[in-house]
Motif scaffolding. Structure first.
Motif, PDB file in Angstrom:
ATOM      1  N   LYS A 100      45.267  37.224  34.447  1.00  0.00           N
ATOM      2  CA  LYS A 100      45.682  38.473  33.583  1.00  0.00           C
ATOM      3  C   LYS A 100      47.205  38.009  33.125  1.00  0.00           C
ATOM      4  CE  LYS A 100      44.864  42.289  35.858  1.00  0.00           C
ATOM      5  NZ  LYS A 100      44.695  43.582  35.322  1.00  0.00           N
ATOM      6  N   TYR A 118      38.222  39.452  41.181  1.00  0.00           N
ATOM      7  CA  TYR A 118      39.447  39.026  41.748  1.00  0.00           C
ATOM      8  C   TYR A 118      39.493  40.349  42.890  1.00  0.00           C
ATOM      9  CZ  TYR A 118      43.980  37.020  41.825  1.00  0.00           C
ATOM     10  OH  TYR A 118      45.476  36.347  42.073  1.00  0.00           O
ATOM     11  N   SER A 119      39.469  41.846  42.019  1.00  0.00           N
ATOM     12  CA  SER A 119      39.517  42.621  42.502  1.00  0.00           C
ATOM     13  C   SER A 119      38.996  42.970  44.334  1.00  0.00           C
ATOM     14  CB  SER A 119      39.631  44.039  41.795  1.00  0.00           C
ATOM     15  OG  SER A 119      40.585  43.362  40.084  1.00  0.00           O
ATOM     16  N   SER A 120      37.654  42.838  44.266  1.00  0.00           N
ATOM     17  CA  SER A 120      37.602  42.996  45.421  1.00  0.00           C
ATOM     18  C   SER A 120      38.084  42.260  46.057  1.00  0.00           C
ATOM     19  CB  SER A 120      35.997  43.071  45.496  1.00  0.00           C
ATOM     20  OG  SER A 120      35.420  41.818  44.503  1.00  0.00           O
ATOM     21  N   LYS A 123      41.078  44.026  47.638  1.00  0.00           N
ATOM     22  CA  LYS A 123      40.830  45.086  48.552  1.00  0.00           C
ATOM     23  C   LYS A 123      40.478  44.561  49.703  1.00  0.00           C
ATOM     24  CE  LYS A 123      38.030  49.080  48.349  1.00  0.00           C
ATOM     25  NZ  LYS A 123      37.075  49.636  47.167  1.00  0.00           N
ATOM     26  N   TYR A 142      50.463  43.658  39.243  1.00  0.00           N
ATOM     27  CA  TYR A 142      49.485  44.150  38.887  1.00  0.00           C
ATOM     28  C   TYR A 142      49.046  44.706  39.745  1.00  0.00           C
ATOM     29  CZ  TYR A 142      50.290  41.471  34.759  1.00  0.00           C
ATOM     30  OH  TYR A 142      50.925  41.070  33.756  1.00  0.00           O
ATOM     31  N   PHE A 143      48.988  44.269  41.513  1.00  0.00           N
ATOM     32  CA  PHE A 143      48.335  45.382  42.213  1.00  0.00           C
ATOM     33  C   PHE A 143      48.665  46.055  43.115  1.00  0.00           C
ATOM     34  CE2 PHE A 143      45.585  42.234  40.440  1.00  0.00           C
ATOM     35  CZ  PHE A 143      43.927  42.566  40.594  1.00  0.00           C
TER      36      PHE A 143
END
Length: 356
Positions: A100, A118-120, A123, A142-143
């Motif tokens: 990022k 990364y995002s999964s 989550k 970022y999250f």
């Protein structure tokens, strides 16, 4: 007995920071009512691209998890299975957000893998371990939706300074040391440019030794040394074990570590463990880990790096003061604390999973 599953996909015999982290956490499980289960196949192919794909598939599909009888699955480096399984909690360790913040300093393959998965992982995690305050801040930035999951659990030095060592570098004079993977993010080109700007007398008495494994990016460090007319002043070394690395640290005048970005910056603590002051970047996590045990520089400015080297060399009293502060700083970080808090995160993830 809590059973913690993970996929050990490491294949490099020379340990990097993440491998050290994995080994320290796992080797400490005796007597902690925890048992670690390696869910990875016994043998991985060793060919480059196919190996990486094969390893990724094993993790992302969660192969062998269902049959392993685990209570918690742990991703020690940014990866979790794409699909959650019932009655299993998930803990994720995030070391950095290079993809990022400094995407150009990563290989294309590595950058794509992070973007895709990364995002999964963020989550699916019940608890997210961030290895530094700065990494935690990056995660929240970022999250933000998952900020409530984040716990800050710093790393620590794992080199035993009391161990006997037999290895010494070839040069007999004092030397400036760099430790890290040879790749664009580590700023090796500016390190060499800054060092080459020092006076001939300084370079004669303070060699530059660069130590680490070759990373991505095709950097030919020996060619760079020659390009900067440093053949007689700079050396690139491999190291085969921790004993050699420890000798390189303890005999150094200072550590030069002006990376463009670090999620933690383990070489800083490794140097501090031996009372070696550090010249490092004023970016990301490095000021946080450095404390008062060194000097901060702008990693994009060779002049800034050069002046800090000269200040460290020309002011022995400053160097000695920073050395004492480095020793104090090293005591603020311990694997005992890291292990205890990490184990507690595994236990707590069960309750988090039940509540959710």
């Amino acid at each position: 007995m809590l059973r913690i599953g993970y996929h050990d996909t490491s294949s490099d015999e020379r340990m990097n920071g993440i491998t050290r982290y994995l080994i320290n956490i796992i080797s400490s499980s005796n007597g902690k009512d925890l048992h670690f289960v390696n869910c990875a196949p016994k043998e991985f192919m060793k060919s480059s691209i196919l190996s990486r794909v094969y390893k990724a598939i094993n993790v992302l599909l969660g192969l062998n998890i269902r049959s392993s009888g685990i209570n918690v699955y742990w991703g020690p480096a940014h990866r979790l299975p794409l699909f959650r399984m019932k009655n299993i909690s998930y803990v994720l360790t995030v070391h950095d957000l290079v993809w990022k913040i400094c995407p150009d300093t990563m290989s294309l393959t590595g950058r794509l893998m992070e973007r895709l998965f990364y995002s999964s992982a963020i989550k699916n995690a019940d608890i997210i371990i961030a290895v530094s305050d700065n990494t935690a801040k990056d995660l929240v930035k970022y999250f933000p939706k998952y900020s409530h999951k984040v716990r800050i659990i710093p790393l620590a030095n794992s080199l035993n300074k009391s161990a006997r060592t037999k290895y010494s570098p070839k040069c007999v004079n004092k030397y400036i040391l760099y430790v890290g993977t040879i790749e664009p993010r580590k700023n090796d080109e500016n390190i060499l440019l800054a060092y080459s700007s020092l006076s001939d007398a300084t370079k004669k008495h303070y060699k530059l030794i660069l130590v680490g494994r070759m990373g991505w990016g095709g950097i030919n460090i020996k060619r760079l040394i020659a390009k900067n007319n440093l053949t007689n002043h700079a050396e690139y070394h491999h190291y085969d074990n921790d004993q050699q690395l420890m000798d390189l640290y303890k005999n150094a005048y200072c550590l030069l570590f002006p990376s463009f970005y670090e999620g933690f910056g383990l070489p800083i603590l490794e140097a501090h463990n031996f009372g070696i002051p550090v010249i490092t970047s004023n970016l990301s996590s490095m000021p946080e880990i450095l404390g008062e045990g060194g000097l901060l520089v702008n990693p994009y400015s060779t002049e800034s790096i050069q002046k800090s080297i000269e200040l460290m060399i020309n002011n022995p009293e400053l160097r000695n003061s920073l050395s004492e502060k480095a020793k104090i700083n090293s005591k603020k970080f311990s694997w005992e604390k890291t292990i205890q808090k990490t184990h507690q995160s595994f236990i707590d993830s069960i309750d988090v999973n039940i509540r959710n």
